[in-house]
Design an enzyme around this catalytic site. Structure first.
Site, PDB file in Angstrom:
ATOM      1  N   CYS A   2       0.818  -1.204   0.000  1.00 31.06           N
ATOM      2  CA  CYS A   2       0.000   0.000   0.000  1.00 31.06           C
ATOM      3  C   CYS A   2       0.858   1.263   0.000  1.00 31.06           C
ATOM      4  CB  CYS A   2      -0.873   0.017   1.241  1.00 31.06           C
ATOM      5  SG  CYS A   2      -1.838  -1.469   1.439  1.00 31.06           S
ATOM      6  N   ARG A  27       5.534   0.048  -6.238  1.00 32.87           N
ATOM      7  CA  ARG A  27       5.437  -0.848  -5.085  1.00 32.87           C
ATOM      8  C   ARG A  27       4.401  -1.954  -5.288  1.00 32.87           C
ATOM      9  NH1 ARG A  27       7.259   1.786  -0.180  1.00 32.87           N
ATOM     10  NH2 ARG A  27       5.700   0.641   0.991  1.00 32.87           N
ATOM     11  N   TRP A  75      -3.048  -2.689  -1.549  1.00 32.19           N
ATOM     12  CA  TRP A  75      -2.627  -4.049  -1.882  1.00 32.19           C
ATOM     13  C   TRP A  75      -3.423  -4.934  -0.929  1.00 32.19           C
ATOM     14  CZ3 TRP A  75       0.950  -6.184  -5.283  1.00 32.19           C
ATOM     15  CH2 TRP A  75       1.275  -7.526  -5.065  1.00 32.19           C
ATOM     16  N   ASN A 100      -1.935   1.893   5.874  1.00 28.95           N
ATOM     17  CA  ASN A 100      -1.009   0.833   5.440  1.00 28.95           C
ATOM     18  C   ASN A 100      -0.771  -0.082   6.631  1.00 28.95           C
ATOM     19  OD1 ASN A 100      -0.736   2.168   3.077  1.00 28.95           O
ATOM     20  ND2 ASN A 100       1.417   2.704   3.322  1.00 28.95           N
ATOM     21  N   GLY A 101      -0.649  -1.383   6.389  1.00 31.56           N
ATOM     22  CA  GLY A 101      -0.363  -2.301   7.490  1.00 31.56           C
ATOM     23  C   GLY A 101      -1.532  -3.238   7.742  1.00 31.56           C
ATOM     24  N   GLU A 489      26.371 -18.610  -3.009  1.00 32.48           N
ATOM     25  CA  GLU A 489      26.102 -17.241  -3.455  1.00 32.48           C
ATOM     26  C   GLU A 489      27.412 -16.430  -3.495  1.00 32.48           C
ATOM     27  OE1 GLU A 489      23.917 -15.716  -4.944  1.00 32.48           O
ATOM     28  OE2 GLU A 489      24.188 -13.603  -4.457  1.00 32.48           O
ATOM     29  N   LYS A 493      28.952 -14.675  -6.848  1.00 36.94           N
ATOM     30  CA  LYS A 493      29.305 -13.250  -6.923  1.00 36.94           C
ATOM     31  C   LYS A 493      30.731 -13.093  -7.427  1.00 36.94           C
ATOM     32  CE  LYS A 493      26.237 -11.792  -6.781  1.00 36.94           C
ATOM     33  NZ  LYS A 493      24.900 -12.151  -6.491  1.00 36.94           N
ATOM     34  N   GLU A 496      31.001 -13.978 -11.163  1.00 38.84           N
ATOM     35  CA  GLU A 496      30.270 -13.029 -12.004  1.00 38.84           C
ATOM     36  C   GLU A 496      31.040 -11.745 -12.263  1.00 38.84           C
ATOM     37  OE1 GLU A 496      25.633 -12.377 -11.508  1.00 38.84           O
ATOM     38  OE2 GLU A 496      26.626 -12.622  -9.588  1.00 38.84           O
ATOM     39  N   HIS A 512      35.716 -35.837  -0.599  1.00 39.08           N
ATOM     40  CA  HIS A 512      35.151 -36.739  -1.604  1.00 39.08           C
ATOM     41  C   HIS A 512      35.539 -36.305  -3.020  1.00 39.08           C
ATOM     42  CE1 HIS A 512      32.919 -38.873   1.432  1.00 39.08           C
ATOM     43  NE2 HIS A 512      32.539 -37.707   1.923  1.00 39.08           N
ATOM     44  N   LYS A 611      20.725  -7.999 -16.675  1.00 38.15           N
ATOM     45  CA  LYS A 611      20.065  -7.883 -15.369  1.00 38.15           C
ATOM     46  C   LYS A 611      18.812  -8.752 -15.297  1.00 38.15           C
ATOM     47  CE  LYS A 611      19.456  -6.468 -11.260  1.00 38.15           C
ATOM     48  NZ  LYS A 611      20.317  -7.149 -10.296  1.00 38.15           N
TER      49      LYS A 611
HETATM   50  C1  F6R Z   1      23.283 -13.083  -9.923  1.00 41.07           C
HETATM   51  C2  F6R Z   1      22.029 -12.708 -10.532  1.00 41.07           C
HETATM   52  C3  F6R Z   1      21.263 -13.752 -11.268  1.00 41.07           C
HETATM   53  C4  F6R Z   1      19.773 -13.636 -10.943  1.00 41.07           C
HETATM   54  C5  F6R Z   1      18.965 -14.609 -11.821  1.00 41.07           C
HETATM   55  C6  F6R Z   1      17.514 -14.609 -11.473  1.00 41.07           C
HETATM   56  O1  F6R Z   1      23.894 -12.014  -9.289  1.00 41.07           O
HETATM   57  O2  F6R Z   1      21.607 -11.591 -10.444  1.00 41.07           O
HETATM   58  O3  F6R Z   1      21.734 -15.023 -10.994  1.00 41.07           O
HETATM   59  O4  F6R Z   1      19.592 -13.919  -9.601  1.00 41.07           O
HETATM   60  O5  F6R Z   1      19.120 -14.250 -13.175  1.00 41.07           O
HETATM   61  O6  F6R Z   1      16.945 -13.355 -11.624  1.00 41.07           O
HETATM   62  P1  F6R Z   1      15.581 -12.970 -10.929  1.00 41.07           P
HETATM   63  O7  F6R Z   1      15.817 -12.998  -9.468  1.00 41.07           O
HETATM   64  O8  F6R Z   1      15.267 -11.601 -11.452  1.00 41.07           O
HETATM   65  O9  F6R Z   1      14.585 -14.004 -11.351  1.00 41.07           O
END
Ligand code: F6R
Length: 616
Positions: A2, A27, A75, A100-101, A489, A493, A496, A512, A611
């Site tokens: 909201c 949002r 929402w 909101n809430g 993760e 990172k 990447e 192993h 992205k």
């Molecule tokens: C890694 C990264 C990607 C996303 C993946 C899924 O840093 O950004 O591995 O996590 O492409 O993307 P979403 O979360 O937008 O579905």
């Protein structure tokens, strides 16, 4: 989620309110409305299901004007998305509220108010607030004093804006668990749930704190704190570029987004925590009923979001005692899946547009529950207007804000927070989570933004240890339990953005196979657990040292791990074991960032990556 906008001015503020709502559209919402007090002293409203543009079109057909008004994007949490459930809600002709809430004791209050003769015209929890306030006004006719009294009876979370035809000089606000900000103008003042809504009219803001009540007039603002004492909240000048799509003081978006994590985690928690429990309604109007039926959880996601799902499996099974499977969407969508009865299908995505995740959701939805399909679908997503959100039965939005850096950072930690809220909600509704543990974790969640800030303060320590990697081509990441996906993760990172080959393993798997790779050219990064698995991990580390492998260990300051020959220990602030995966993500993000900076790669736009992966 909201959104609230309000204004008190000398001029007609209809356009200001509508523009504010548009700025909050990102949002996510399902309906919108506005109430204005006209120059004849009458309160009128307009509400529409759907987009703010539909409300705008309605206002151009039947214009409303006024110098005092409130507006809202809703929402749905209590009651379906419909015009009658959209805000503002009225009591009689003179009093309007937007909220909101979630008000937890709304049923009890509704019964009391009905017995006093109040007639309800919506299914919302919000409507109890406006009638309760109306009733309080009969005893205490001053609107500000009545609001102070009325909120004492509300349990749950709220950000409120109130106007009354009888006291046309003021706009009132109350904050408890849901943010509100006052925008300061010249001879006019404003209110919103997010300053973004008000940047069109002012650059000076005053943030309300928990428990604050504010009386906003055209040329004055008075605030009372949770104890009812008058307080002065600092006013802050907003500088263009301090937020939004601008790096501000940071060299890269990624670093900026890493440092935003305390704030966005706080936002993701806002309005979703009760005193000692999670507010299950945050997942939508049908959540409590549906969650009661859930016997299994199937999580599907890609990349970083998949890692968040992997952490959640440890939580869902370990804390809420509910069986959970996690799979990458690109595999899941093409596999013949045997669906366990009463399975909740959970998709996790920052963008909500990832092709494989969407396809997996669509496949899952093709099978009806009565034919052995999923009970319901839940999207954990950062974009309220995304396809994933539109196509899921339930949604919990993360509040990470726009993530510009291609490598996901704040989206991941806010996903983890959302998944912890899901774990606690399922455990609560199904009665499989100990109440004391839930209360403890809720308290820990409240402290989490501060803990994340402490981890971020270690920035320069991590920058120093990143030098270990400058000349390396390979690395191993180890973790145990819920810290194993955190290691995954961390490895993702690093590869990447610095293009260093990084593999993550559960530490117990080392001997192993991967141990054969370990030598002085293969640094080993370890995310240490602070539980019964610590001693086991220490022996894994001995195995690495015996082969000349250099160790970088992130460990709890109370775990007693020390620097030594070839062993670099970074001490982390102490945190509840369950929330450690969220905290330990921070130094791993910083590590990959500083290694990439040393290597001179394009941190924000690494080669070959996009992205939002909207193709297979
Ligand atoms: C890694 C990264 C990607 C996303 C993946 C899924 O840093 O950004 O591995 O996590 O492409 O993307 P979403 O979360 O937008 O579905």
């Amino acid at each position: 989620m909201c959104g609230i906008v309000g204004a008190v001015a000398e001029r007609n503020i209809t356009a200001v309110l509508v523009e504010g709502l548009k700025r909050l559209e990102y949002r996510g919402y399902d309906s919108a409305g506005v109430a204005l007090l006209n120059d004849q002293g009458e309160l009128h409203r307009s509400r529409r299901v759907g987009k703010v543009s539909e409300l705008e079109a309605a206002l151009s057909q039947e214009p409303l004007a006024g110098r005092l008004g409130i507006a809202h994007t809703r929402w749905a949490t209590h009651g379906a998305p419909s015009e009658r459930n959209a805000h503002p809600h009225f009591s009689g002709h003179d009093l309007a509220v937007v909220h909101n809430g979630i008000i937890e004791n709304h049923e009890e209050l509704r019964e009391q108010l009905k017995s006093l003769g109040y007639v309800f015209s919506s299914d919302t929890d919000t409507e109890v607030i406006v009638h309760l306030l109306n009733h309080t006004l009969k005893i205490q006719p001053d609107l500000t004093a009545a609001l102070k009294e009325a909120v004492k009876q509300l349990h749950g979370a709220y950000g409120l804006a109130v106007i009354s035809a009888k006291q046309p000089d003021r706009l009132l606000a109350a904050r408890s668990g849901s943010p509100l900000v006052i925008g300061l103008g010249l001879g006019e003042n404003f209110l919103a749930s997010d300053q973004l809504a008000l940047r069109q009219v002012t650059d000076r803001f005053m943030y309300l704190e928990e428990g604050d009540i504010a009386e906003i007039q055209r040329d004055s603002v008075q605030i009372w704190d949770a104890a009812g004492q008058p307080v002065v909240r600092e006013s802050v000048q907003y500088h263009e570029g301090a937020e939004a799509a601008d790096k501000g003081e940071y060299r890269h978006f990624m670093l900026k987004e890493i440092h935003e994590q305390p704030k966005v985690v706080q936002r993701t928690l806002e309005g979703r925590l009760g005193s000692d429990h999670v507010l299950v309604q945050a997942f939508g109007p049908q959540a409590a009923e549906l969650f009661g039926k859930v016997r299994n959880v199937q999580i599907v996601a890609c990349g970083t979001s998949y890692h968040a799902g992997m952490v959640a499996r440890y939580w869902l099974e370990g804390l809420a005692g509910i069986p959970c499977q996690v799979e990458v969407a690109s595999e899941f969508r093409y596999r013949k899946v045997v669906v366990q009865p009463d399975t909740l299908f959970v998709s996790i995505s920052q963008s909500g547009e990832t092709a494989d995740t969407l396809a997996a959701l669509r496949n899952a939805k093709e099978h009806a529950p009565d034919k052995g399909g999923y009970l319901a679908s839940l999207a954990i997503c950062n974009v309220g207007i995304s396809s994933l959100v539109r196509e899921s039965d339930l949604t919990l939005l993360t509040q990470a804000g726009p993530e510009i850096g291609v490598a996901s950072t704040k989206a991941f930690t806010t996903q983890l927070v959302a998944l912890m809220l899901l774990t606690l909600s399922l455990g609560q509704v199904r009665g499989t989570l100990d109440k004391t543990l839930e209360a403890e974790l809720v308290e820990e969640l409240r402290r989490l933004p501060t803990r994340l800030g402490e981890a971020l303060a270690m920035d320069s320590v991590v920058e120093k240890v990143s030098e270990l990697f400058a000349e390396k081509h390979h690395s191993l990441f180890l973790g145990r339990g819920a810290q194993y996906p955190v290691a995954m993760e961390g490895a993702l990172k690093l590869k990447e953005i610095s293009y260093i080959h990084a593999e993550a393993y559960p530490a117990g798997e080392l001997k192993h196979g991967p141990l054969a790779l370990v030598d002085s050219d293969m640094p080993v990064v370890t995310v240490a657990p602070n539980n019964e698995l610590l001693e086991k991990l220490k022996s894994n580390l001995q195995e690495v040292r015996a082969r000349g492998g250099e160790l970088l260990v992130f460990a709890d300051e109370q775990a007693g791990m020390r620097n030594g020959e070839g062993t670099h220990v970074v001490n982390m602030p102490h945190i509840h074991d369950a929330l450690a995966p969220i905290l330990y993500t921070i130094p791993l993000q910083l590590l990959s960032y500083y290694v990439a900076v040393l290597k001179g790669t394009d941190v924000d736009q690494p080669r070959n990556l996009a992205k939002s992966v909207t193709v297979e």
